[in-house]
Design a protein around this motif. Structure first.
Motif, PDB file in Angstrom:
ATOM      1  N   LEU A  84     -28.527  23.978  32.126  1.00  0.00           N
ATOM      2  CA  LEU A  84     -28.676  24.873  32.713  1.00  0.00           C
ATOM      3  C   LEU A  84     -29.716  25.808  31.529  1.00  0.00           C
ATOM      4  O   LEU A  84     -29.862  26.482  31.682  1.00  0.00           O
ATOM      5  N   SER A  89     -35.853  31.265  31.204  1.00  0.00           N
ATOM      6  CA  SER A  89     -35.168  31.471  32.600  1.00  0.00           C
ATOM      7  C   SER A  89     -37.187  32.600  32.760  1.00  0.00           C
ATOM      8  O   SER A  89     -37.542  32.769  31.681  1.00  0.00           O
ATOM      9  N   GLY A  96     -31.803  29.657  31.175  1.00  0.00           N
ATOM     10  CA  GLY A  96     -31.540  29.898  32.302  1.00  0.00           C
ATOM     11  C   GLY A  96     -30.054  29.820  32.351  1.00  0.00           C
ATOM     12  O   GLY A  96     -29.332  31.360  32.909  1.00  0.00           O
ATOM     13  N   VAL A 131     -35.314  29.236  35.635  1.00  0.00           N
ATOM     14  CA  VAL A 131     -33.803  29.733  36.148  1.00  0.00           C
ATOM     15  C   VAL A 131     -34.720  31.108  36.502  1.00  0.00           C
ATOM     16  O   VAL A 131     -35.014  31.887  35.720  1.00  0.00           O
ATOM     17  N   LEU A 152     -32.470  28.300  41.246  1.00  0.00           N
ATOM     18  CA  LEU A 152     -31.890  27.100  39.813  1.00  0.00           C
ATOM     19  C   LEU A 152     -33.080  26.553  40.336  1.00  0.00           C
ATOM     20  O   LEU A 152     -33.388  25.910  41.291  1.00  0.00           O
TER      21      LEU A 152
END
Length: 185
Positions: A84, A89, A96, A131, A152
């Motif tokens: 991630l 994001s 993320g 994200v 996600l």
């Protein structure tokens, strides 16, 4: 993400369920009802499970949120969570992983912490390879409380990420229509 989970992608819903139960809304006010978000607040105060510089992957491992059904699936899930940090994001300048961890820290320290709902969205769609951290109601009419939602980016294991709108419409056209089931005998 399907590329990491491979044939263990069948566990993804269950892995999200483990997270969602861990951060669930309060179930009542009796001694036996303690759990979910209330317990997470207490654990965060005591052990600082989520902290800046510690990945979501490591915090999930501390809480054993990688499933118990299959060692390979657990290790792949932890790789998904570790990955991630390579995603953007919806929070400017924050990857993320950092966005999730910072949001969980803030939420668990707030006066009125929200339950947290983890889910996935289709990263094959343009603009969705990131994200998302948002607050508000979750899908479904049966739970009417605000949540902190963490979504996600994922795609099927055998799918390349389309790079343009034409490819996105091809993906949509290839998706099978839901089957019609009659419950009347």
């Amino acid at each position: 993400m399907g590329k990491i989970m491979q044939e263990d992608d069948v566990y993804i819903n269950n892995l999200f369920e483990l997270l969602n139960l861990r951060f669930a809304p309060p179930q009542g006010y009796g001694e036996d009802d303690f759990g979910g978000i209330e317990e997470m607040v207490a654990l965060q105060k005591e052990f600082r499970i989520f902290r800046e510089g510690r990945s979501l992957r490591d915090s999930a491992a501390i809480m054993n949120l990688g499933g118990f059904w299959n060692t390979r699936a657990r290790n792949r899930w932890y790789r998904v969570l570790a990955d991630l940090n390579s995603y953007e994001s919806n929070i400017d300048g924050v990857n993320g992983d950092e966005a999730i961890v910072a949001s969980l820290i803030r939420n668990l320290a707030s006066r009125t912490p929200l339950p947290v709902y983890f889910k996935a969205h289709d990263s094959r769609v343009e603009g969705m390879r990131r994200v998302f951290v948002e607050s508000g109601p979750i899908e479904g009419f049966f739970i009417d409380v605000p949540y902190l939602t963490i979504s996600l980016p994922m795609r099927p294991r055998n799918s390349a990420r389309p790079e343009n709108e034409a490819a996105n419409s091809i993906v949509a056209a290839q998706s099978p229509a839901p089957a019609s089931i009659s419950l009347n005998a």
